[in-house]
Design a protein around this motif. Sequence first.
Motif, mmCIF file in Angstrom:
data_model
loop_
_atom_site.group_PDB
_atom_site.id
_atom_site.type_symbol
_atom_site.label_atom_id
_atom_site.label_comp_id
_atom_site.label_asym_id
_atom_site.label_seq_id
_atom_site.Cartn_x
_atom_site.Cartn_y
_atom_site.Cartn_z
ATOM 1 N N THR A 175 -22.251 -9.789 -25.898
ATOM 2 C CA THR A 175 -23.653 -9.421 -26.310
ATOM 3 C C THR A 175 -24.297 -8.595 -25.081
ATOM 4 O OG1 THR A 175 -23.979 -11.663 -27.397
ATOM 5 C CG2 THR A 175 -25.886 -10.893 -26.431
ATOM 6 N N ASP A 176 -25.371 -7.868 -25.718
ATOM 7 C CA ASP A 176 -26.203 -7.262 -24.695
ATOM 8 C C ASP A 176 -26.891 -8.427 -23.930
ATOM 9 O OD1 ASP A 176 -28.717 -6.024 -23.566
ATOM 10 O OD2 ASP A 176 -27.655 -4.062 -24.280
ATOM 11 N N PRO A 223 -27.893 -5.890 -38.451
ATOM 12 C CA PRO A 223 -28.466 -5.471 -37.317
ATOM 13 C C PRO A 223 -28.508 -6.865 -36.539
ATOM 14 C CG PRO A 223 -30.068 -5.458 -38.888
ATOM 15 C CD PRO A 223 -28.877 -5.513 -39.725
ATOM 16 N N ARG A 225 -36.720 -0.461 -39.062
ATOM 17 C CA ARG A 225 -35.239 -0.423 -39.558
ATOM 18 C C ARG A 225 -34.402 0.327 -38.597
ATOM 19 N NH1 ARG A 225 -39.027 0.949 -42.368
ATOM 20 N NH2 ARG A 225 -38.762 3.107 -42.228
ATOM 21 N N ARG A 226 -35.131 0.937 -37.501
ATOM 22 C CA ARG A 226 -34.422 1.115 -36.325
ATOM 23 C C ARG A 226 -34.039 0.298 -35.218
ATOM 24 N NH1 ARG A 226 -35.474 6.007 -32.015
ATOM 25 N NH2 ARG A 226 -33.856 4.680 -30.923
ATOM 26 N N LEU A 227 -32.767 -0.393 -35.243
ATOM 27 C CA LEU A 227 -32.644 -1.219 -34.490
ATOM 28 C C LEU A 227 -31.657 -1.147 -33.466
ATOM 29 C CD1 LEU A 227 -32.902 -3.350 -37.792
ATOM 30 C CD2 LEU A 227 -34.067 -3.815 -35.771
ATOM 31 N N ASP A 228 -31.165 0.085 -33.581
ATOM 32 C CA ASP A 228 -30.064 0.530 -32.377
ATOM 33 C C ASP A 228 -28.901 -0.846 -32.315
ATOM 34 O OD1 ASP A 228 -31.670 2.526 -32.412
ATOM 35 O OD2 ASP A 228 -32.602 2.220 -30.272
ATOM 36 N N LYS A 229 -28.987 -1.204 -30.987
ATOM 37 C CA LYS A 229 -27.849 -2.011 -30.880
ATOM 38 C C LYS A 229 -27.889 -3.447 -31.534
ATOM 39 C CE LYS A 229 -27.361 -1.147 -26.110
ATOM 40 N NZ LYS A 229 -26.933 -1.897 -24.931
ATOM 41 N N GLY A 230 -29.024 -3.509 -32.045
ATOM 42 C CA GLY A 230 -29.304 -5.127 -32.672
ATOM 43 C C GLY A 230 -29.461 -6.085 -31.880
ATOM 44 N N SER A 231 -29.108 -7.133 -32.279
ATOM 45 C CA SER A 231 -29.225 -8.286 -31.379
ATOM 46 C C SER A 231 -28.553 -9.624 -32.153
ATOM 47 C CB SER A 231 -30.503 -8.709 -31.014
ATOM 48 O OG SER A 231 -30.580 -10.046 -30.407
ATOM 49 N N HIS A 232 -27.825 -10.449 -31.208
ATOM 50 C CA HIS A 232 -27.167 -11.651 -31.745
ATOM 51 C C HIS A 232 -28.208 -12.833 -31.942
ATOM 52 C CE1 HIS A 232 -22.885 -10.417 -30.591
ATOM 53 N NE2 HIS A 232 -23.090 -10.177 -31.580
ATOM 54 N N GLY A 262 -38.863 4.318 -39.284
ATOM 55 C CA GLY A 262 -38.627 2.688 -39.005
ATOM 56 C C GLY A 262 -38.432 2.482 -37.664
ATOM 57 N N HIS A 287 -23.229 -5.705 -33.612
ATOM 58 C CA HIS A 287 -23.774 -5.877 -32.212
ATOM 59 C C HIS A 287 -22.549 -5.713 -31.303
ATOM 60 C CE1 HIS A 287 -26.476 -6.390 -28.973
ATOM 61 N NE2 HIS A 287 -25.787 -7.599 -28.491
ATOM 62 N N LYS A 321 -30.704 1.341 -39.250
ATOM 63 C CA LYS A 321 -30.299 2.855 -38.600
ATOM 64 C C LYS A 321 -30.075 2.392 -37.200
ATOM 65 C CE LYS A 321 -33.587 6.398 -39.408
ATOM 66 N NZ LYS A 321 -34.718 6.836 -39.996
ATOM 67 N N ALA A 322 -29.172 2.927 -36.501
ATOM 68 C CA ALA A 322 -29.086 2.933 -34.975
ATOM 69 C C ALA A 322 -29.163 4.171 -34.403
ATOM 70 C CB ALA A 322 -27.796 2.262 -34.468
#
Lengths: 423, 423, 423, 163, 163, 163
Positions: free
Chosen positions: E76-77, B341, E153-160, D120, B347, B201-202
């Motif tokens: 990338t952020d 993710p 599981r909540r990763l928002d923007k995520g990451s590289h 999560g 991203h 999720k985001a």
Amino acid sequence: MPARNHSQWTAEPPLQQGEWVDSRIYSDQEIFEEENEKLFKHIWVPVCHESELPNAYDFRTTSIAREPIIIVRGADNEVRAFLNVCPHRGMMIERRPSGSFLEGQPSGNPKRMTCMFHAWQFDMKGNCVYVAREQEGYQDRLCKENVGLRRLRCEVKFGGFVWVNLDDSPKVSLEEWAGPAFECLRETLDAEPLEVFHYHKAIVNTNYKLWHDTNSEFYHDFMHYHNRVTGFNDAYFARKNEAFDNGHVVVGTFTVNYENYEGFESRAELSFPHLPPNQWYMIDLFPGFNFNLRGSALRCDTVTPLGPNQVLIEFRGLGLKRDTPEERMTRINHHNSIWGPFGRNLHEDLVGVVGQGATMAPKSEPRRILHGRQENQTIHDENGMRHYYEEWGRWINRSPTNPTQPYTPRAGAAGDAAVAAAE
Amino acid sequence: MPARNHSQWTAEPPLQQGEWVDSRIYSDQEIFEEENEKLFKHIWVPVCHESELPNAYDFRTTSIAREPIIIVRGADNEVRAFLNVCPHRGMMIERRPSGSFLEGQPSGNPKRMTCMFHAWQFDMKGNCVYVAREQEGYQDRLCKENVGLRRLRCEVKFGGFVWVNLDDSPKVSLEEWAGPAFECLRETLDAEPLEVFHYHKAIVNTNYKLWHDTNSEFYHDFMHYHNRVTGFNDAYFARKNEAFDNGHVVVGTFTVNYENYEGFESRAELSFPHLPPNQWYMIDLFPGFNFNLRGSALRCDTVTPLGPNQVLIEFRGLGLKRDTPEERMTRINHHNSIWGPFGRNLHEDLVGVVGQGATMAPKSEPRRILHGRQENQTIHDENGMRHYYEEWGRWINRSPTNPTQPYTPRAGAAGDAAVAAAE
Amino acid sequence: MPARNHSQWTAEPPLQQGEWVDSRIYSDQEIFEEENEKLFKHIWVPVCHESELPNAYDFRTTSIAREPIIIVRGADNEVRAFLNVCPHRGMMIERRPSGSFLEGQPSGNPKRMTCMFHAWQFDMKGNCVYVAREQEGYQDRLCKENVGLRRLRCEVKFGGFVWVNLDDSPKVSLEEWAGPAFECLRETLDAEPLEVFHYHKAIVNTNYKLWHDTNSEFYHDFMHYHNRVTGFNDAYFARKNEAFDNGHVVVGTFTVNYENYEGFESRAELSFPHLPPNQWYMIDLFPGFNFNLRGSALRCDTVTPLGPNQVLIEFRGLGLKRDTPEERMTRINHHNSIWGPFGRNLHEDLVGVVGQGATMAPKSEPRRILHGRQENQTIHDENGMRHYYEEWGRWINRSPTNPTQPYTPRAGAAGDAAVAAAE
Amino acid sequence: MNKNGADAASKVRDTIYRATVALDDEKWNDWLGLCDESFHYAITAFSPEINKDMIYLQGSRKEMETLVSHLPKHNTDHSWLRRHTSVYTVDVEDDKATAVSSFVVYMNVLDGFNSHIEAGESRLFLTGKYYDTFKLDNGEAKFVKREVKIDNRRLDKGSHWPI
Amino acid sequence: MNKNGADAASKVRDTIYRATVALDDEKWNDWLGLCDESFHYAITAFSPEINKDMIYLQGSRKEMETLVSHLPKHNTDHSWLRRHTSVYTVDVEDDKATAVSSFVVYMNVLDGFNSHIEAGESRLFLTGKYYDTFKLDNGEAKFVKREVKIDNRRLDKGSHWPI
Amino acid sequence: MNKNGADAASKVRDTIYRATVALDDEKWNDWLGLCDESFHYAITAFSPEINKDMIYLQGSRKEMETLVSHLPKHNTDHSWLRRHTSVYTVDVEDDKATAVSSFVVYMNVLDGFNSHIEAGESRLFLTGKYYDTFKLDNGEAKFVKREVKIDNRRLDKGSHWPI
């Protein structure tokens, strides 16, 4: 009269109009929105210092009244400001606080601002120089010449600060706006390049005007142990709050007596050009910028209101670009032992304004906030604040003492600055 | 024209009506509330996949437009949806995202949904089967027969997705709503059971429509290094954006050239039933659901708007239920190296829409967002977005280019889908 | 009727007016603001217990309806309450939750409340006793006699609780307000000094009235394993909910059977003055305060609404001041094993009300919340809630069943308390 | 006294860390397996509001067993608690040892308020220190006492679980 | 087996901590330098929503090298990730060792949403555990396997970036 | 050089952890008692905004003593600061040692904004690393230098207290 009941408490204070304000100007959401629209989008804001973008293609990003802004230094060494917004689909062009376009971003070319989204590119003057697959997609309906960035008024002035105004036609020029207030330090600030050595931020729950008040009034020196214990002397009480047009106030110099401070040597050895050591000038620029030159360091605070009850304050400390490492270290120590995030006074000032913010949270009972001290405009006179709120009323067109009513000039107020200057 | 001043910047772009929208549709609180009321409470939402509740008595919870929803699989294997709200005193019946009622909850019986608060119990069809001390408390004034759950329209369709509509009488059936758009993949998705292998999720600060735009437009492939460097070939530019009734868009197939990708082997070896390897179909369902079948993995995004400037996006990856462990691992790697993710593209896409969200925060200056590219409806044509906003205007009854005005159909727009389909 | 469709679901329940309420009273922002203005600013709030400020110059701070409050014990042992707001520029006078003014604050004198900002000082009666540089700044325009604190109505009553009312002229005296409801425990609570041994807080997303409902209704004992399994006996069902004027409800005593509780010994050995062991009285004070004396511990909950969907709950446990260490330990164990933050029941109660809060978040679909059980006013009768909402309607002047309409008394409701008392 | 003595100290650290892992995994009996028969457990906090040291929960080994065995019978927020522990000091004396560790408890939401939205995500729940006492026996360190001293008095929904 | 054996265990701890420092400093190659040729990396999580163990990212040593070498090419952020790690248990067997560590990842915002406002603030990003396997060779511990098991599981923007 | 050498390294770790405990307990003098006469303290940070390494506060042992002795005279936010520290690496060379530790500082609110509402809740305040240098003397490790390198530039009210 001992402790008061509700009707006594809410009665008008036994002071003149203009000697107090209504707390709703610090807590009302609607007034906050008006301040953004009527005030912050029309005034000159010192967004950063040119030493933060020393080289061609360097940039800094910031924002005023929710509008994202990018400052870049061109190959011609000119500093320019643009909305940090892509004309294509509104992407923020640069997300970092600072950096350089010399190398280019991952999906763009060197010496260009590239919007990462669809790779439109702009030069340092804000021209659009590349639209991806321009012909294929737009034929001749839209061409890169039509989609330049939004350029903003921007000047580097008063010691190298970068001033931006969102209004293309500001009421007055930057020179007129702040020149007179900076007069006292102009020679000093413009003698040679300055450099920022300190930066930190606070987001605190209070109204930005309360921070500005605290920056401009010295009566709260009772709060600071060292100031209270060692600072209250004749020279101190000889200082004056001088009002300038446009709501600014300058507090004049006096000699700080460092000998009495335990644990910290005198700052006498280090100063700024054209200034004897141990001088102190404070310039309070309406509606929320503060320049404080004390002995060896120049401190500069800028506010970015985030809500009626929340403000971002950016703190900077500056020295001379040509400082030796020793000199620089001295400035850093002097600045930060008092004004750093772990310094002596700053924490107290912030605790203070947050305490005010807490009693004036949105929707709380309106209160009276007094600034009725009269001491011949000397240091503990609250005339600086009275002058400020008069100007505020003018811009927002609300009476500071009764913000549900439109502004009416208070008797003799128009001449404040003139009168003060004439003294 | 170089960088622009305020009036140039705010002038209408040199494009046709329908080729741009006003940023307030992405930032206005009132419009967001209308979207919930007029749109999300009346459309078919793919809330989850049936493989997430494989056995009788399994449940999944979710929400649409702030209304909590529970999906359960009955003993008869039917999947049903109810408001996740107890008819007694409004307790949320099940708080977990998923689980099984086979064993019953701590204060209830097996094979029942039990409201933990006062132990009222419901069967998998939403009947109330137990009211604690019913006779004693209600005599015959209220009986369990009268206090069943609120049943919602629910269908399992198009490859096993579970679709819910809060409206008891939807404008069109699910088949009419999305059948034509799913035509291209129907045989593939319905050939045999699918299974979700990826979920994350985001919550990001942007408007849900900007996410949907990014999912539907390919012009932003300039942003993705691998796509930009290896993807722009004839086959790519031959792809078309096809408009369907109800605001949907389908992007047709092309062969992805994996050979050119360093570090990741070709996906040619693994595909879906009735599909040659290396095919790609993307179905963009109005107003915010995306089905993306690329080579070895089916990706599905769903949006849940949380505010004008905030959206929850749920990401799923699916394979075939009967995958061998090796096949499944291949799908997982392919899916996640790009769309996970920590994958390559996702991203970037999210950084992009957050950048847009940042310049279009509530109360910021209205801007123009362009989607005026015309490329014969091929991949970089922005016709998909134009088609979408036409439909959006219809539902919300606001003009996308001037949301303070009511919607008026743009010339020739009604026929969009028909025209596109006829090509 | 099985699971219901939308029109069945939203139909009025087959109950009498007054046997259910509309969920908007739990979720509407406007109603929340009215509750602050019309209700919380006019009622008696038990803000703390006098044992929390045992010595002269001790203080406690708190707040009601966003107004900051300070409670101090004077040299004369009197407990007084003031707005925690400095009359000068609105600083919060004391920021800590508790402490002593005996030593004075860093910038003030002993035995004074000092405003840290500019060092104005106040005595324990709220008189301003020091204005820094008073003559110099105010000449005779403002003198300390005029700037006392805002004194609030404050009484120590019903077992040593400190009651504050923001209204200088409350509708009824504290004695009239709560005396009759406290009758059953008065002798017990006033026999000898009590002491708080437990304190903790919860901020949860639910409406404060839902917490009060849960505190007053026992039908939810189905939720608590031990209560359900061991508690449902004749004595339990013999308990009555007795309605009192002003919206209060008292639930009468019964003997708790601790023998049946595994792992926890009987509480029979320890009680309160004039009370046989194993007694239980619960006093639910309108609109959100709860006193629960069960066996060895007195529990007291107070609510501070923070929004329509958010409430701060403070939990206290009390014993006798003269407890031996062993007795105190027994009380602590008994209290906390059930009602502590890690205890058996409290977590369940809080999970319950948060579940309700989740389905009644602001802007969600209005729902019907039932309290229509009729059991001759015994323990599972929901008459306590009916009585409460009748009173609520009266204060807010909105119909609880249809909050868009003004309040109209329901038939026979006025006599509720009287009737109940007469039985 | 033997501060952080090599061997016994390692055993103590090992026991503390294995306890943390067992608690994180909700393996309550594994955790109790690391505790001596005489084990006593307490969650404590100091409240400036009432100026008192408080015991939020306590129990003997037997009582903790009962508490743990009753967990499935309660209605509970199922959100995972994740303890992040760092052993600070271990002081060994003969066959006894005491240790101070710092911990932070994160809640990884499962139920939350609206699990569709919140499940999560991680949140800060508690900070505090473990004050532990051990019996050293036969190369093994077993808990005889654990005081979980938390900094927090804002506990919101609270928890049914040992920290 | 030799639990937390003095010497080898110290080596293992040292390698884990130096890896954390290298990752914090975005010195990806220094980090890979602590890994054996046979190294395998995976970020995993369990999803109650789909009731599955998931692999969010995985790669061999070679694949991680490629991934790391591509980082500068992505948008990338830039926000700094700061890992706070605590090694829990080290179990040594011959020339192999396994270790469990707890970590928390904070994001110190750089880009954020509006960097003018947010840059320089710290946020909780991830919590989880490292399950590591090592080869002990010549007084050195080298990673042969790392499973980064995250709770989120909540990763928002995520990451590289590798975690 | 002797990496994480058994004995001296343990001493170093012990000193770091006891320092953390003393700081948490606001026992400033106990903390300084762990520092050598030649001790130098600095809180530093890097600001991308101005592209500079900054020193937010620094002092000699003597200056820190003065600073600490003045604390009661200031008006301060009384919220407790709780440091969560994990020693990463210790490198011992003769009678010197250097150590890198990771820390997180939580603020457990006391004053806050409205203590009635906020007191007792924990918040993330700072993240960073300690770069410490020690003198090893007679089986004791004493601080000769501590650099507290914080990631944060958003410091809000800031603090009067050593971190």
